[in-house]
Write a protein that holds these residues in place. Structure first.
Motif, short mmCIF file in Angstrom:
data_model
loop_
_atom_site.label_atom_id
_atom_site.label_comp_id
_atom_site.label_asym_id
_atom_site.label_seq_id
_atom_site.Cartn_x
_atom_site.Cartn_y
_atom_site.Cartn_z
N ALA A 101 7.77 13.22 9.21
CA ALA A 101 6.92 12.02 9.17
C ALA A 101 5.44 12.42 9.15
CB ALA A 101 7.22 11.13 10.36
N ASP A 102 5.09 13.46 9.94
CA ASP A 102 3.70 13.93 9.93
C ASP A 102 3.31 14.48 8.56
OD1 ASP A 102 3.34 13.21 12.57
OD2 ASP A 102 3.86 15.19 13.37
N LEU A 103 4.24 15.25 7.96
CA LEU A 103 3.96 15.82 6.63
C LEU A 103 3.82 14.72 5.59
CD1 LEU A 103 6.38 18.90 6.64
CD2 LEU A 103 3.89 18.93 6.88
N LEU A 104 4.72 13.72 5.70
CA LEU A 104 4.69 12.64 4.72
C LEU A 104 3.42 11.82 4.86
CD1 LEU A 104 6.21 11.21 2.48
CD2 LEU A 104 7.35 9.80 4.22
N SER A 105 2.96 11.60 6.15
CA SER A 105 1.75 10.80 6.34
C SER A 105 0.52 11.50 5.78
CB SER A 105 1.56 10.51 7.84
OG SER A 105 1.34 11.70 8.55
N SER A 110 0.63 13.36 3.02
CA SER A 110 0.75 13.49 1.56
C SER A 110 0.60 12.19 0.82
CB SER A 110 2.10 14.12 1.22
OG SER A 110 3.17 13.26 1.65
N ILE A 111 0.50 11.06 1.56
CA ILE A 111 0.33 9.78 0.88
C ILE A 111 -0.99 9.19 1.31
CG2 ILE A 111 2.81 9.38 0.74
CD1 ILE A 111 2.59 7.46 3.04
N PRO A 112 -1.52 8.30 0.50
CA PRO A 112 -2.82 7.69 0.84
C PRO A 112 -2.72 6.89 2.14
CG PRO A 112 -2.29 7.35 -1.49
CD PRO A 112 -1.07 7.94 -0.88
N GLN A 113 -3.86 6.90 2.86
CA GLN A 113 -3.87 6.21 4.15
C GLN A 113 -3.85 4.71 4.00
OE1 GLN A 113 -3.63 7.76 7.17
NE2 GLN A 113 -3.25 9.55 5.86
N ASP A 114 -4.22 4.20 2.85
CA ASP A 114 -4.18 2.76 2.67
C ASP A 114 -2.89 2.29 2.02
OD1 ASP A 114 -4.56 3.98 0.27
OD2 ASP A 114 -6.22 2.66 -0.40
N SER A 115 -1.96 3.22 1.92
CA SER A 115 -0.66 2.86 1.33
C SER A 115 0.14 2.04 2.33
CB SER A 115 0.10 4.12 0.95
OG SER A 115 1.41 3.80 0.55
N ALA A 116 1.00 1.16 1.81
CA ALA A 116 1.86 0.33 2.68
C ALA A 116 2.85 1.17 3.45
CB ALA A 116 2.58 -0.73 1.84
N GLY A 117 3.17 2.39 3.01
CA GLY A 117 4.16 3.24 3.69
C GLY A 117 3.67 3.81 4.99
N ILE A 118 2.29 3.81 5.17
CA ILE A 118 1.75 4.34 6.42
C ILE A 118 2.26 3.55 7.62
CG2 ILE A 118 -0.38 4.62 7.74
CD1 ILE A 118 0.02 6.76 5.66
N GLU A 119 2.39 2.25 7.53
CA GLU A 119 2.87 1.42 8.63
C GLU A 119 4.31 1.76 8.96
OE1 GLU A 119 1.19 -0.62 10.57
OE2 GLU A 119 -0.65 -0.11 9.49
N TYR A 120 5.08 2.01 7.94
CA TYR A 120 6.48 2.38 8.20
C TYR A 120 6.58 3.73 8.87
CZ TYR A 120 7.51 -1.53 5.09
OH TYR A 120 7.59 -2.77 4.53
N LEU A 121 5.68 4.64 8.46
CA LEU A 121 5.69 5.96 9.10
C LEU A 121 5.30 5.86 10.58
CD1 LEU A 121 4.06 8.20 6.32
CD2 LEU A 121 6.42 8.25 7.14
N LYS A 122 4.33 4.98 10.91
CA LYS A 122 3.95 4.79 12.31
C LYS A 122 5.12 4.27 13.14
CE LYS A 122 -1.01 4.00 11.57
NZ LYS A 122 -2.12 3.04 11.70
#
Length: 584
Positions: free
Chosen positions: A389-393, A395-407
């Motif tokens: 999850a840390d690696l994925l966070s 590698s993707i933009p911080q304003d991406s919708a996936g950041i919330e899912y990673l949190k």
């Protein structure tokens, strides 16, 4: 006191009381009879002496009758027989008649001639002055008239002592009057006479002068008395009895006391018989008592003592395979058999419980091993998830919708780590070796100090209270304190108090924060409900329920939280000196 000592003491008391009852009953039955017999013996002894004296008075009366109604005496009294004294009043006359005095009075009662001679000692006696006039004159009775009256016999008190005397008129042989005067013949009751009467009566006899304190008497006469007044006086010692009777003189005044001392033969026989009987009863009672105690000890007490000793040894050694094994067919052997059966059942129960504990210990060891392996594997996988999850966070933009899912993935992973850590801690704290009596005051203060409370004062309002639990009780205290500090908003004081209500003890935790809203007082104990409180209080209630305790919130919203922990009576103790009680 042991049964053997109690039974022995009871037997001794019963025997002593029985002996006392026998002694008292014998006294009540024997002594009145002995007293009555002694009284009759004393009366008979005195009466025998009186009869002898009265017989002598009769003899004196006959002698006075013979000498007083004789021509020689008659003419001597008239002054016509001057040779009368030389011929008749010789010493041999006094010796043969056992007389001490012969006195002749004229018709006026004046002494005209007299002679005294102590016949026992054979010496002359002087005439007492109180006999210079006749003491009494015989009176005629219904059977006699004129001067021919019978002699008056009785006792005359003189300065020399009491005198047995007889007084009669002096008449010629034909007994026709008028009388020429009166004749008095007498015998003193001196020592020799007392010895004579004592030998005749076969009694210890004394005569003494009557005093004012003596009982009223009676007058002696030649006629035998059927009943005479007799006084039984207490003896100077226990072996003799004194019986007395007062004798009046012919004028009715007390003259002398006849006193007879009697050996208390019946009393001595009765006393010796009573002592012998009492000794026999004591020996018999002692023999019976010893025999009964030995029989009871052999048949009952020793077997009960052996049974008690065997049971005590089995209890102390906790050797439930031991048996009492008393032989016989009585109640004690039946009790022994019942105890052995109980020991059989207890031994089977202990064996079954031991086997169950062994099985539970083995199962618990397997579950603990499985839990550790599973927890380790799950924690490894959670670590991998968090790493990816840390690696994925990154590698993707911080304003991406996936950041919330990673949190959310990271938060869930962190929660899983906390739950696994709690499982590990619960496994360590709830081990069987940590269960025991816990000093509540000490544990609470240790938890409060360990949490580093700044600006919050922790107080315990009791001492020497122990609760039977494990170290997880500290986690419950830490949960309550953490909730107060984290969510009470204005908490600066927490207290722990205790009181008893019915069959429970109430442990009360309070703070001065904002409290719990009424609609959340039960919800906070459910899993996943509340302002991040649910998981802690849910587990707290579950842990307390394992030990039969309950927890509830009873505070007033706006004034602070109040949690009551209800502890069964067998799960808490109050002690002196702070020493923990033994295990329940």
């Amino acid at each position: 006191m042991k049964i053997r000592s109690s039974v022995t003491l009871t037997f001794i008391i019963v025997i002593v009381i029985s002996l006392l009852i026998v002694a008292v009953a014998t006294q009540l039955a024997l002594y009145p009879a002995v007293k009555d017999i002694e009284k009759r013996e004393a009366e008979n002894a005195v009466l025998k002496v009186i009869r002898i004296i009265e017989y002598d008075l009769g003899t004196l009366g006959g002698t006075c009758e013979d000498w007083g109604k004789w021509d020689d005496t008659y003419y001597f009294a008239k002054g016509e027989n001057e040779g009368y004294p030389a011929e008749n009043l010789v010493n041999e006359t006094f010796l043969s008649l056992r007389l001490d005095l012969m006195l002749f009075y004229d018709t006026n009662g004046t002494l005209v001639y007299g002679k005294g001679f102590d016949y026992s000692r054979q010496v002359a006696l002087s005439i007492p002055d109180d006999l210079s006039h006749i003491p009494a004159i015989p009176e005629p009775d219904s059977n006699n008239s004129g001067d021919d009256v019978p002699p008056l016999s009785g006792v005359i008190s003189t300065s020399r002592g009491p005198l047995l005397a007889s007084i009669g008129p002096i008449l010629p042989n034909d007994r026709t009057g008028p009388a020429a005067g009166y004749l008095l013949i007498g015998r003193y009751l001196d020592g020799d006479e007392t010895t004579h009467y004592a030998s005749l009566a076969m009694a210890n006899l004394t005569f003494r002068e009557a005093g004012p304190a003596d009982e009223p008497g009676f007058a002696l006469s030649p006629v035998f008395h059927e009943v005479i007044p007799i006084t039984i006086r207490p003896p100077a010692d226990g072996d003799y009895l004194v019986a007395e009777s007062t004798i009046n003189d012919i004028s009715g005044s007390p003259a002398f006391i006849t006193s007879v001392t009697i050996e208390r033969t019946v009393f001595q026989i009765g006393r010796n018989s009573f002592i012998l009987f009492f000794v026999i009863v004591v020996l018999a009672g002692g023999a019976i008592g010893i025999t009964a105690i030995r029989f009871l000890d052999r048949k009952v007490l020793s077997r009960v003592s052996l049974l008690e000793k065997t049971v005590r040894e089995i209890t102390e050694q906790k050797d439930f395979k031991g048996r009492t094994a008393l032989s016989g067919d009585d109640e004690i052997s039946s009790l022994s058999t019942s105890i052995d059966r109980m020991l059989d059942a207890l031994d089977e129960h202990v064996a079954a419980e031991t086997a169950a504990k062994d099985d539970a210990r083995l199962a618990n060891a397997k579950l603990t091993l499985l839990s550790r392996i599973t927890r380790h594997d799950v924690l490894n996988q959670v670590t991998i998830v968090r790493g990816f999850a840390d690696l994925l966070s990154e590698s993707i933009p911080q304003d991406s919708a996936g950041i919330e899912y990673l949190k959310k993935i990271k938060s869930a992973a962190k929660t899983i780590e906390h739950q696994l850590a709690f499982m590990r801690e619960y496994e360590l704290e709830a081990s069987p070796s940590s269960v025991g009596w816990i000093d509540v005051r000490k544990l609470f203060l240790e938890v409060a100090m360990g949490m580093g409370l700044f600006g919050v004062k922790a107080e315990v309002l009791f001492d020497n209270l122990f609760i039977y639990s494990d170290r997880l009780l500290a986690k419950i205290f830490s949960t309550l304190i953490d909730n107060s500090v984290s969510h009470g908003e204005r908490v600066d004081r927490i207290t722990l108090s205790f009181y008893e209500s019915g069959d429970k003890g109430i442990l009360v935790y309070e703070d001065n924060g904002i409290g719990i809203p009424p609609d959340q007082k039960e919800l906070i104990f459910e899993q996943g409900v509340g302002r991040n409180l649910g998981i802690g209080l849910f587990l707290a209630r579950g842990i307390l329920s394992v030990y039969g305790m309950e927890i509830r919130e009873t505070g007033e919203y706006g004034k602070g939280a109040r949690f009551e922990i209800l502890v069964p009576r067998n799960k808490y103790r109050k002690t002196e000196g702070g020493n923990p009680p033994p295990s329940p």
